[in-house]
Design an enzyme around this catalytic site. Structure first.
Site, PDB file in Angstrom:
ATOM      1  N   GLU A  92       0.828  -1.209   0.000  1.00 20.15           N
ATOM      2  CA  GLU A  92       0.000   0.000   0.000  1.00 20.15           C
ATOM      3  C   GLU A  92       0.859   1.255   0.000  1.00 20.15           C
ATOM      4  OE1 GLU A  92      -3.404   2.133   2.782  1.00 20.15           O
ATOM      5  OE2 GLU A  92      -3.129  -0.034   2.888  1.00 20.15           O
ATOM      6  N   LYS A 117      -6.750  -0.493  12.354  1.00 17.47           N
ATOM      7  CA  LYS A 117      -6.261  -1.026  11.074  1.00 17.47           C
ATOM      8  C   LYS A 117      -5.069  -0.206  10.597  1.00 17.47           C
ATOM      9  CE  LYS A 117      -6.104  -1.420   6.381  1.00 17.47           C
ATOM     10  NZ  LYS A 117      -5.411  -0.532   5.411  1.00 17.47           N
ATOM     11  N   ASP A 149       4.442 -14.155  12.443  1.00 15.41           N
ATOM     12  CA  ASP A 149       3.058 -14.510  12.126  1.00 15.41           C
ATOM     13  C   ASP A 149       2.178 -13.275  12.296  1.00 15.41           C
ATOM     14  OD1 ASP A 149       0.546 -15.550  11.815  1.00 15.41           O
ATOM     15  OD2 ASP A 149       0.851 -17.253  13.164  1.00 15.41           O
ATOM     16  N   HIS A 160      -1.701  10.699  -0.724  1.00  8.18           N
ATOM     17  CA  HIS A 160      -1.710   9.667  -1.762  1.00  8.18           C
ATOM     18  C   HIS A 160      -1.453  10.293  -3.135  1.00  8.18           C
ATOM     19  CE1 HIS A 160      -2.731   5.805   0.030  1.00  8.18           C
ATOM     20  NE2 HIS A 160      -3.529   6.437   0.876  1.00  8.18           N
TER      21      HIS A 160
END
Length: 764
Positions: free
Chosen positions: A90, A281, A297, A395
């Site tokens: 991302e 998130k 993991d 972005h």
């Protein structure tokens, strides 16, 4: 944190994002303790997981999936400089982390606390006659259970870890369980195990299996599940940062506004689970990226983080941002963080091992602290963007930078072009190229809008490299990428302007021994008796430097012709070629003369290197039909002087052997001339392939060259080989069946390529 004393000098590498990949890897040489082998493996991509290794890791393997590997810079964690490897697809995450870390380091960076690396193993006990009595019996036998578990892994105990204690919990399952039975009582024994630097899942699972029968004997009933828990709330990391208000100020926002916006946004995530989910998130964007890069993991880390966020029965943010008593912005994060630095994928996946070395080989607790700091930094970056310019703007900036890079925007005007792209709203490669042309034209007009430009072409050698230096032949053709130049009067000295390369400098006299382009021009000025004239020399190169396409010769020829035009020197092509050859000798030591000859005459030629009389010669090659060619650039400089000297050393050590090789190349070249004149493309392609084999034997090829050559042939080129000095540079491919597939295949491998035709000079 215990660190390798030879570890990096600083995680602060200014303008790292502006460098090319190779230059970034070179920068790591001075900032990390990576070995030469590590640096080469990054450069060549040989560190990536191979398919045969992947086949031993999971089932039904058919390939290996790749993710970008970027570096989070500027991190200062517990007083230690840390360069953070991040594997993530991302955009904005790496840049956001590096920016946040840069702000944090101004006030001391991140401070962390890490608890012991304890995992919980669960043993489920059902069908109990007396639940409370069974619970008491288990607790009374704690020492025996712990000792039995440790006997199964004595090496873990020797390293200071192992089973530490037990806990026992009474649970009651809801109605409607097995066979619609009423509520069912069960006990769950927690075996708390310190797994030290290992992730520890297999260790804990085997301990739970090993004590199951003993537990049944103590408690009665039956043991059912025995497996670790991924809610690792006994292995916690806490990270904190303090940022003075003055360090928060940004364009359009005061430090107080940024601080209060971050606090207000975090407050919403503390009370609203819908916002908290997105908030957390964002934290995991950074946490997962380093977890993947270090072979941990990330799914277990994710599960633990979200479960911990809901531990009070209300899902909330993992971070807390608040205004400190001093008025500074303070931030804290607390989350489960059980990671490993030994075993598992660290020993299987070479990329993982390299990333641990990049971090300085931290132990598990140190790595947990770094990951906690990354999570806090990522949260700051996201909240700062949300409460100021907005994430979409960031972005857009990153997208514009990517487009500008794809368009090969010169470094000198890179940021200016990025700003123009964003302002235009058309963030496209074609628009970036248009903006560059406009800026270049504007700057050129400022010098003189009326002076005509002189030009020269680049070249490809179809066959004969290196052998031509030893008196053999070379078949060469012009590349329709011109270098243009012009000269205008000035008042003080000689100034060189090359806008595309960001060059603007004075040309000193030859007595000062200038290097590079300045040295070539100083030599020309002396040879042409122009040292007492003041002027501005402006060069517009479309042939890249040091890629084996004759860029330096084309530059020299275009400037010589510009001198001739401006000062009316009356130079014919022969004199232009002689002066350009002098420049080539200055730049490359012992050049063949091919580059300057093609640049001067702009025709396909058969060039014969200097014979016993020391003279070179050439003749035109008349083509019956145009040659459809593709040129691809490796991205590595081709230092002709170095490769010529390398071959010369080998020749001196065994002249008979190398003379034989040069003879073979000469025979191939002469046959290629006939094939070119006849339009026999299959024959010409085969001869090119054979010539490439000899050049490879001369050790002037590289991994990148071989990779591109293989792709070009596989995509339909009948011949493909390196062109020029080798050691990097470019390849040329003959593509009579069309160039689109060849170009797209090469570009898919990350290299630049373009197609063109060398037309016939024969009127027929």
């Amino acid at each position: 944190m215990a660190a390798d004393p030879a570890f990096n000098q600083s995680s602060r590498i200014p303008n790292f994002f502006k460098l090319g990949v190779s230059a970034r890897i070179e920068a790591l040489r001075a900032h990390t303790n990576l070995t030469e082998e590590d640096l080469l493996s990054l450069e060549h991509g040989s560190h990536t997981l191979k398919c045969h290794v992947a086949d031993k890791m999971i089932e039904n393997v058919v390939g290996v999936f790749g993710l970008p590997l970027g570096l989070g810079l500027n991190f200062l964690v517990d007083g230690r400089e840390v360069i953070v490897p991040l594997s993530v697809e991302e955009p904005s995450i790496v840049a956001g982390l590096s920016g946040a870390a840069r702000t944090a380091r101004l006030s001391g960076g991140y401070r962390t606390e890490v608890s012991d690396p304890v995992l919980i193993g669960q043993v489920q006990i059902v069908d109990l006659d007396d639940v409370e009595a069974a619970k008491k019996a288990l607790l009374d036998h704690e020492d025996e259970i712990v000792n039995l578990a440790n006997s199964l892994h004595p090496k873990m105990v020797a390293r200071g870890g192992g089973a530490q204690s037990i806990e026992v919990f009474h649970h009651r399952a809801p109605e409607g369980g097995v066979d619609g039975a009423p509520q069912r009582d069960m006990l769950v024994l927690h075996l708390l195990v310190d797994t030290r630097d290992a992730m520890g899942a297999n260790i804990v699972n085997s301990m739970c299996e090993g004590v199951a029968s003993f537990i049944e004997g103590i408690a009665g009933g039956s043991v059912f599940l025995r497996i670790l828990s991924n809610l690792t709330d006994r292995a916690l990391v806490r990270a904190r940062v303090n940022i003075p208000v003055e360090n928060l100020t940004m364009k359009g926002y005061s430090g107080e506004e940024v601080r209060d916006g971050i606090v207000l946004a975090n407050d919403l995530a503390l009370v609203d689970p819908y916002r908290a989910t997105t908030h957390n998130k964002g934290i995991m964007n950074g946490v997962d990226a380093i977890a993947i890069a270090t072979g941990n993991d990330f799914r277990a880390i994710e599960a633990a983080a979200h479960a911990y966020a809901a531990r009070t029965g209300h899902y909330r943010a993992l971070t807390r941002w608040y205004v400190a008593d001093t008025g500074d912005l303070s931030g804290e994060i607390e989350m489960p963080m059980k990671v490993g630095t030994v075993g598992g994928s660290l020993e299987t996946n070479p990329s993982v091992g390299l990333n641990h070395r990049l971090l300085g080989n931290p132990n598990a607790s140190e790595l947990a602290g770094i990951i906690g700091a990354v999570g806090l930094a990522q949260n700051y970056a996201a909240l700062r963007s949300l409460t100021t310019a907005g994430i979409q703007q960031n972005h857009m900036t990153l997208h514009a930078r990517s487009v500008a890079s794809t368009a090969n925007v010169p470094r000198a005007i890179f940021d200016e072009v990025v700003d123009a792209l964003i302002e235009s709203g058309q963030i496209k490669v074609w628009n970036a190229e248009r903006i560059v042309r406009r800026m270049t034209m504007k700057r050129s007009v400022q010098i003189d809008g009326t002076e005509p430009r002189s030009s020269a072409c680049g070249k490809v050698i179809l066959l004969g490299e290196h052998a031509v230096v030893y008196g053999r032949s070379a078949l060469a053709a012009p590349v329709p990428l011109a270098v243009e130049a012009r000269v205008v009067d000035a008042k003080n000295g000689v100034e060189l302007l090359i806008p595309r390369w960001g060059v603007e400098q004075r040309i000193p006299p030859l007595s000062e021994h200038p290097a590079g382009v300045a040295g070539i021009l100083a030599l020309l000025l002396q040879r042409l008796e122009l040292t007492n004239r003041s002027m501005k020399i402006e060069v517009f190169p479309n042939v890249p430097r040091a890629v084996g396409l004759g860029g330096s010769a084309a530059l020299a020829v275009s400037v010589i012709r510009a001198f001739d035009s401006h000062f009316s020197l009356g130079l014919d092509d022969r004199r232009v070629n002689e002066f350009a050859f002098d420049c080539e000798r200055s730049a490359h030591g012992t050049p063949s003369g091919v580059d300057n000859t093609v640049a001067t005459y702009g025709k396909p030629i058969l060039f014969r290197g200097p014979g016993e009389n020391g003279q070179s010669s050439f003749e035109d090659v008349h083509l019956s039909r145009p040659l459809p060619l593709v040129v691809a650039k490796t991205g590595k400089e081709s230092l002709t002087a170095r490769t010529v000297a390398q071959v010369a050393r080998s020749w001196r050590s065994n002249k008979a052997r190398y003379e034989s090789v040069f003879d073979q190349i000469d025979l191939l070249t002469l046959a290629a001339v006939e094939a070119s004149r006849d339009g026999a493309f299959d024959e010409l392609g085969e001869l090119m392939n054979l010539c490439h084999g000899f050049l490879n034997a001369l050790q002037v090829s590289t991994r990148e060259i071989e990779e591109i050559v293989e792709v070009a042939r596989r995509r339909g080129a009948v011949g493909a080989k390196l062109t020029g000095g080798g050691g990097g540079g470019s390849i040329v491919a003959l593509c009579p069946d069309g160039s689109d597939s060849v170009v797209s295949g090469i570009e898919a491998m990350g290299y630049e390529a373009f197609a063109f035709e060398v037309g016939s000079v024969d009127a027929a």
